[in-house]
Design an enzyme around this catalytic site. Structure first.
Site, PDB file in Angstrom:
ATOM      1  N   ASP A  44       0.830  -1.207   0.000  1.00  0.00           N
ATOM      2  CA  ASP A  44       0.000   0.000   0.000  1.00  0.00           C
ATOM      3  C   ASP A  44       0.863   1.255   0.000  1.00  0.00           C
ATOM      4  OD1 ASP A  44      -2.206  -1.564   0.004  1.00  0.00           O
ATOM      5  OD2 ASP A  44      -2.607  -1.375   2.165  1.00  0.00           O
ATOM      6  N   GLU A 127      -7.067 -29.958 -19.000  1.00  0.00           N
ATOM      7  CA  GLU A 127      -7.138 -28.788 -18.120  1.00  0.00           C
ATOM      8  C   GLU A 127      -8.306 -28.911 -17.159  1.00  0.00           C
ATOM      9  OE1 GLU A 127      -7.609 -25.521 -20.823  1.00  0.00           O
ATOM     10  OE2 GLU A 127      -5.737 -25.953 -21.852  1.00  0.00           O
ATOM     11  N   LYS A 129     -11.772 -27.509 -15.734  1.00  0.00           N
ATOM     12  CA  LYS A 129     -12.851 -26.674 -16.252  1.00  0.00           C
ATOM     13  C   LYS A 129     -13.257 -25.715 -15.139  1.00  0.00           C
ATOM     14  CE  LYS A 129     -17.052 -26.785 -19.020  1.00  0.00           C
ATOM     15  NZ  LYS A 129     -17.635 -25.603 -18.416  1.00  0.00           N
ATOM     16  N   ASP A 131     -14.941 -22.876 -13.009  1.00  0.00           N
ATOM     17  CA  ASP A 131     -16.342 -22.490 -12.943  1.00  0.00           C
ATOM     18  C   ASP A 131     -16.464 -20.995 -12.678  1.00  0.00           C
ATOM     19  OD1 ASP A 131     -19.029 -22.739 -13.024  1.00  0.00           O
ATOM     20  OD2 ASP A 131     -19.226 -23.822 -11.131  1.00  0.00           O
ATOM     21  N   ARG A 150     -18.439 -13.338 -22.939  1.00  0.00           N
ATOM     22  CA  ARG A 150     -18.698 -14.216 -24.067  1.00  0.00           C
ATOM     23  C   ARG A 150     -19.984 -13.816 -24.805  1.00  0.00           C
ATOM     24  NH1 ARG A 150     -21.391 -19.176 -24.485  1.00  0.00           N
ATOM     25  NH2 ARG A 150     -20.690 -20.343 -26.294  1.00  0.00           N
ATOM     26  N   TYR A 236      -7.547 -16.826 -15.367  1.00  0.00           N
ATOM     27  CA  TYR A 236      -6.617 -17.803 -15.940  1.00  0.00           C
ATOM     28  C   TYR A 236      -6.871 -17.926 -17.430  1.00  0.00           C
ATOM     29  CZ  TYR A 236      -5.421 -19.310 -11.249  1.00  0.00           C
ATOM     30  OH  TYR A 236      -4.978 -19.345  -9.954  1.00  0.00           O
ATOM     31  N   LYS A 324      -8.244 -31.342 -24.721  1.00  0.00           N
ATOM     32  CA  LYS A 324      -8.035 -30.674 -26.003  1.00  0.00           C
ATOM     33  C   LYS A 324      -6.966 -31.443 -26.780  1.00  0.00           C
ATOM     34  CE  LYS A 324      -9.088 -26.281 -23.830  1.00  0.00           C
ATOM     35  NZ  LYS A 324      -8.621 -24.985 -23.339  1.00  0.00           N
ATOM     36  N   LYS A 348     -17.795 -33.424 -17.488  1.00  0.00           N
ATOM     37  CA  LYS A 348     -18.366 -32.761 -16.315  1.00  0.00           C
ATOM     38  C   LYS A 348     -18.335 -33.649 -15.081  1.00  0.00           C
ATOM     39  CE  LYS A 348     -20.276 -28.847 -17.583  1.00  0.00           C
ATOM     40  NZ  LYS A 348     -21.625 -28.750 -17.775  1.00  0.00           N
ATOM     41  N   CYS A 443     -36.640 -28.644  24.293  1.00  0.00           N
ATOM     42  CA  CYS A 443     -36.159 -29.710  23.424  1.00  0.00           C
ATOM     43  C   CYS A 443     -37.339 -30.545  22.916  1.00  0.00           C
ATOM     44  CB  CYS A 443     -35.183 -30.597  24.193  1.00  0.00           C
ATOM     45  SG  CYS A 443     -34.651 -32.038  23.260  1.00  0.00           S
ATOM     46  N   CYS A 446     -36.855 -34.283  24.602  1.00  0.00           N
ATOM     47  CA  CYS A 446     -36.983 -34.588  26.030  1.00  0.00           C
ATOM     48  C   CYS A 446     -37.715 -33.507  26.809  1.00  0.00           C
ATOM     49  CB  CYS A 446     -35.607 -34.837  26.642  1.00  0.00           C
ATOM     50  SG  CYS A 446     -34.628 -33.338  26.826  1.00  0.00           S
ATOM     51  N   CYS A 461     -29.661 -28.247  24.124  1.00  0.00           N
ATOM     52  CA  CYS A 461     -30.637 -28.865  25.016  1.00  0.00           C
ATOM     53  C   CYS A 461     -29.925 -29.135  26.330  1.00  0.00           C
ATOM     54  CB  CYS A 461     -31.145 -30.172  24.406  1.00  0.00           C
ATOM     55  SG  CYS A 461     -31.856 -31.313  25.609  1.00  0.00           S
ATOM     56  N   CYS A 467     -31.839 -36.851  27.948  1.00  0.00           N
ATOM     57  CA  CYS A 467     -32.431 -36.629  26.627  1.00  0.00           C
ATOM     58  C   CYS A 467     -32.120 -37.825  25.719  1.00  0.00           C
ATOM     59  CB  CYS A 467     -31.866 -35.349  26.020  1.00  0.00           C
ATOM     60  SG  CYS A 467     -32.424 -35.042  24.337  1.00  0.00           S
TER      61      CYS A 467
HETATM   62  S1  IVH Z   1     -11.854 -23.930 -23.848  1.00  0.00           S
HETATM   63  C1  IVH Z   1     -12.890 -23.792 -28.073  1.00  0.00           C
HETATM   64  N1  IVH Z   1     -10.886 -24.452 -21.472  1.00  0.00           N
HETATM   65  O1  IVH Z   1     -16.254 -23.714 -20.394  1.00  0.00           O
HETATM   66  C2  IVH Z   1     -12.822 -24.007 -26.632  1.00  0.00           C
HETATM   67  N2  IVH Z   1     -13.097 -23.574 -21.609  1.00  0.00           N
HETATM   68  O2  IVH Z   1     -18.380 -24.858 -22.359  1.00  0.00           O
HETATM   69  C3  IVH Z   1     -13.244 -22.849 -25.818  1.00  0.00           C
HETATM   70  N3  IVH Z   1     -14.155 -23.189 -19.434  1.00  0.00           N
HETATM   71  O3  IVH Z   1     -17.373 -20.908 -22.071  1.00  0.00           O
HETATM   72  C4  IVH Z   1     -13.274 -23.081 -24.377  1.00  0.00           C
HETATM   73  N4  IVH Z   1     -12.457 -23.869 -18.212  1.00  0.00           N
HETATM   74  O4  IVH Z   1     -16.169 -20.513 -19.900  1.00  0.00           O
HETATM   75  C5  IVH Z   1     -11.947 -24.009 -22.173  1.00  0.00           C
HETATM   76  N5  IVH Z   1      -9.870 -24.917 -19.429  1.00  0.00           N
HETATM   77  C6  IVH Z   1     -10.919 -24.471 -20.119  1.00  0.00           C
HETATM   78  C7  IVH Z   1     -12.098 -24.006 -19.499  1.00  0.00           C
HETATM   79  C8  IVH Z   1     -13.176 -23.574 -20.281  1.00  0.00           C
HETATM   80  C9  IVH Z   1     -13.690 -23.373 -18.195  1.00  0.00           C
HETATM   81  C10 IVH Z   1     -15.528 -22.714 -19.756  1.00  0.00           C
HETATM   82  C11 IVH Z   1     -15.557 -21.520 -20.638  1.00  0.00           C
HETATM   83  C12 IVH Z   1     -16.434 -21.886 -21.808  1.00  0.00           C
HETATM   84  C13 IVH Z   1     -17.114 -23.132 -21.341  1.00  0.00           C
HETATM   85  C14 IVH Z   1     -17.284 -24.074 -22.504  1.00  0.00           C
END
Ligand code: IVH
Length: 704
Positions: A44, A127, A129, A131, A150, A236, A324, A348, A443, A446, A461, A467
């Protein structure tokens, strides 16, 4: 004039440049590597010094200055942005079969195109996925010029001002950036940051968020970037859109454009993983720790399994993994279907959250009398199981979350954790609101008074072992695996035994006979006999298990074992003074006081006497093994082992006389490193500490 100017010789412009570089380096350490090298206060101070210079010399302010991340003026509305390259979605897999079918399609196509030998397996980049929300960042000449959501994949919202406040996103790329680079990735919030944010929101009487994803989305949608700046967002990178005009010498040449790249015939690397390395080299945050290469469907499924095991320990939520095809020329051959690539797949996990109807709120009475409100739910499939009950924790939580009977609520079940009600879906509310739940004054089991001590969140309680609910929970605890380990003495049996009055205390268990057990509901002759045998086996528990089974407050299984080893007999523990108890290693005043008070109660001494009468005869606790290869040595476990969990490995090490610690130091004798081992392994290498894998550990233990 600013009073603090450490380098009197430097001009304000020079000092500002030095400060900017230094602050950005700290941002990288803090936000990308989670490894700050200075305190928040020092950080800071640097920011303040820079801001002071800029206030005095407005002409020195640059758009990339770290001070500009805080967001200047409120946005009037979000403009729309057309993506130069569409932002695609992914095909989904839920079953191993879907993954096998995907791999087969990929393999067949690539073999047909001569890109894969007849025996070779397709290579994938795997990778997490994440959220959160997908975001596209556009850099021109290395500068962040635009950021967009998006949207529908073609057109998104312009969230540039808000994205600029995320400190892990570089405003400028390092040297070697192309003329145009669109980076795609996920904005998210760590769970711990989310909890902290919600606490602060609640304390200010402001909206609390249902989950980190919503909090991230809500934060990014703020019209005032100054609010976004205060939210702990992270980013990321996992893909790219338009890439154009690479500096000379950076590109691998292709004959044709790689997928997703319309107007450039070049990309710097020809594998997805190598592209991510390049993005990281340019200064972008990439989730390097968990990304992984794999071959064939088996390799993909192994990754899925592994990530499933560590999912709960990740700092952020993920909803699956993404596979991928690693080679970009292979990706191009595979091409696209509709709006998703054929070269990638999202696998998933079972959803950890679902919504359902809250039918009623009942209270449950725990072993120590703690009153827990429990939600009765319309059955819902979540986290891989059907859930009908979920905890609401306590009255305060219900009020904070504003949950009411009749609400549609979000239910969460993560890992093996008890399902909980996260909060109501307010949009689904209609009609008159029922009143908020209140803990009853007496309670329900009891009839004793329920009390809540000042400064405590939990109501209790006051009935004690009078009890029936507390009695049942006490018995279930004593029968548990870590205590007397009476297999077959579960909730249904205990309910019937206590309700009929047949069992009033732990000692009564030892008088049970097979015929009376066989007469219970859902109990056959065979299981009744098995239960009697299990009870017989529990007549000679180790002293530690017996102490743990008694359910003394603050006495966990480890403490119970330590106390047992120290005193050697139950009588010695019962008669020990607080002082004598304090002599046990790792026992402090709270535990000593609790044990002493427990045995000062005549009815607790009476229970022990009854157990003795029924022939319960605790055996001495085994002393830790001495002089094995492991005795006295400290181990650190890191990464994922192929067969053992870290808990299992710790158990074996401790059983053999070793110690397990969380951090590597010069005192560490061995580091046991599994897959994805991170900084601890590195530190061990630096310190020259012996490194073992699972097999090495097994050899040392003599179990290989
Ligand atoms: S690749 C052409 N990599 O999942 C591929 N997507 O259903 C484009 N997401 O809208 C996406 N982690 O928000 C990719 N390691 C990852 C991801 C990822 C999360 C999400 C992303 C996308 C959705 C696809």
């Amino acid at each position: 004039m600013s009073a603090r100017r450490p380098d009197a010789g430097a001009s304000p412009a020079e000092r500002a440049a030095v400060l900017r570089t230094e602050i950005e380096q700290h941002n990288v350490r803090y936000y990308i590597h989670d490894d700050p090298s200075i305190s928040d206060a020092d950080y800071d101070a640097l920011m303040r010094e820079l801001a002071d210079i800029e206030t005095e010399h407005p002409e020195l302010v640059t758009p990339e200055s770290p001070t500009q991340r805080v967001g200047a003026a409120p946005l009037s509305e979000f403009g729309s942005v057309r993506h130069a390259v569409p932002m695609l979605s992914l095909g989904n897999a839920f079953q191993p079969d879907d993954v096998a079918a995907f791999d087969k399609r990929v393999t067949d196509t690539l073999r047909g195109a001569g890109l894969l030998g007849p025996e070779a397996q397709a290579a994938y980049f795997c990778e997490l996925k994440l959220d959160g929300l997908a975001i596209s960042l556009r850099y021109e000449d290395g500068r962040l010029v635009q950021a967009a959501t998006r949207g529908d994949g073609q057109t998104g919202e312009d969230v540039t001002a808000n994205i600029r406040t995320i400190r892990s996103i570089p405003l400028r790329l390092r040297d070697g950036a192309p003329k145009v680079l669109e980076v795609r990735g996920e904005v998210l919030m760590n769970r711990a940051d989310f909890e902290r944010l919600n606490q602060a929101q609640a304390a200010r009487g402001e909206k609390v968020f249902v989950n980190p994803r919503n909090a991230a989305a809500g934060s990014l949608r703020q019209l005032d970037p100054r609010i976004t700046a205060k939210r702990p967002l992270r980013f990321y990178a996992y893909s790219w859109g338009e890439v154009h005009g690479l500096p000379r010498g950076v590109a691998d040449r292709y004959d044709e454009p790689a997928p997703g790249v319309r107007d450039a015939s070049t990309l710097p690397r020809d594998h997805h993983g190598a592209m991510l390395d390049w993005l990281a080299e340019l200064g972008l945050p990439v989730n390097e720790r968990h990304n992984h290469r794999a071959e064939g469907a088996q390799g993909l499924l192994a990754f899925y399994e592994r990530v499933g095991q560590i999912r709960a320990s990740l700092p952020y939520d993920i909803d699956g993994v993404v596979y991928k095809v690693d080679s970009l020329p292979a990706q191009r051959v595979l091409g696209f279907v509709a709006r998703a690539p054929r070269f990638a797949l999202a696998h998933k996990f079972p959803a950890e959250e679902a919504s359902t109807e809250l039918l009623d709120i009942e209270v449950q009475v725990g072993r120590t009398g703690a009153i827990t409100p429990v939600a009765r739910l319309k059955p819902v499939f979540v986290g891989g199981v059907t859930v009908t009950n979920a905890t609401l924790h306590n009255e305060g939580e219900i009020e904070r979350k504003d949950v009411r009977v009749g609400d549609t609520v979000i239910v969460r079940r993560a890992g093996d954790v008890i399902p909980e009600v996260v909060g109501p879906v307010l949009e689904k509310r209609s009609g008159e609101l029922p009143p908020l739940f209140k803990v009853p004054s007496h309670c329900p089991v009891c009839g004793s008074a329920i009390e809540r001590l000042e400064d405590e969140v939990i109501a209790r309680c006051t009935g004690g072992l009078f009890c029936a609910a507390q009695r049942k929970q006490t018995l279930l605890h004593a029968a548990g695996r870590k205590a007397l380990d009476v297999e077959g003495l579960g909730e249904k049996v205990v309910d019937q035994l206590v309700d009929s009055g047949r069992v009033k205390s732990l000692a009564d268990i030892y008088g049970l006979r097979a015929p009376e057990l066989a007469a219970l509901e859902r109990m056959g002759r065979k299981s009744a006999e098995n239960l009697v045998q299990a009870i017989d086996r529990a007549r000679e528990p180790t002293l530690g298990r017996l102490l743990f089974a008694l359910g003394i407050r603050h006495v966990g299984e480890t403490t119970a074992r330590d106390v047992a080893r120290h005193f050697g007999s139950i009588e010695a523990v019962m008669d020990a003074t607080e002082e004598a108890l304090l002599a046990v290693p790792d026992v402090g005043p709270v535990v000593a006081g609790s044990i002493h008070r427990f045995f000062a109660e005549p009815h607790n001494r009476e229970i022990v006497a009854q157990l003795r009468e029924k022939g319960v005869n605790p055996v001495a606790e085994a002393q830790p093994q001495q002089n094995t290869a492991l005795s006295g040595k400290t181990f650190v476990l890191t990464g994922t082992m192929p067969n053992w969990t870290r808990e299992e490995a710790s158990m074996y090490i401790q059983a053999a006389g070793g110690k397990v610690s969380g951090s590597v130091s010069k005192k560490t004798a061995y580091v046991v490193a599994g897959e994805d081992a991170g900084s601890k392994l590195k530190k061990a290498q630096e310190l020259g500490i012996a490194i073992l894998d699972e097999d090495g550990l097994k050899k040392l233990l003599g179990t290989a």
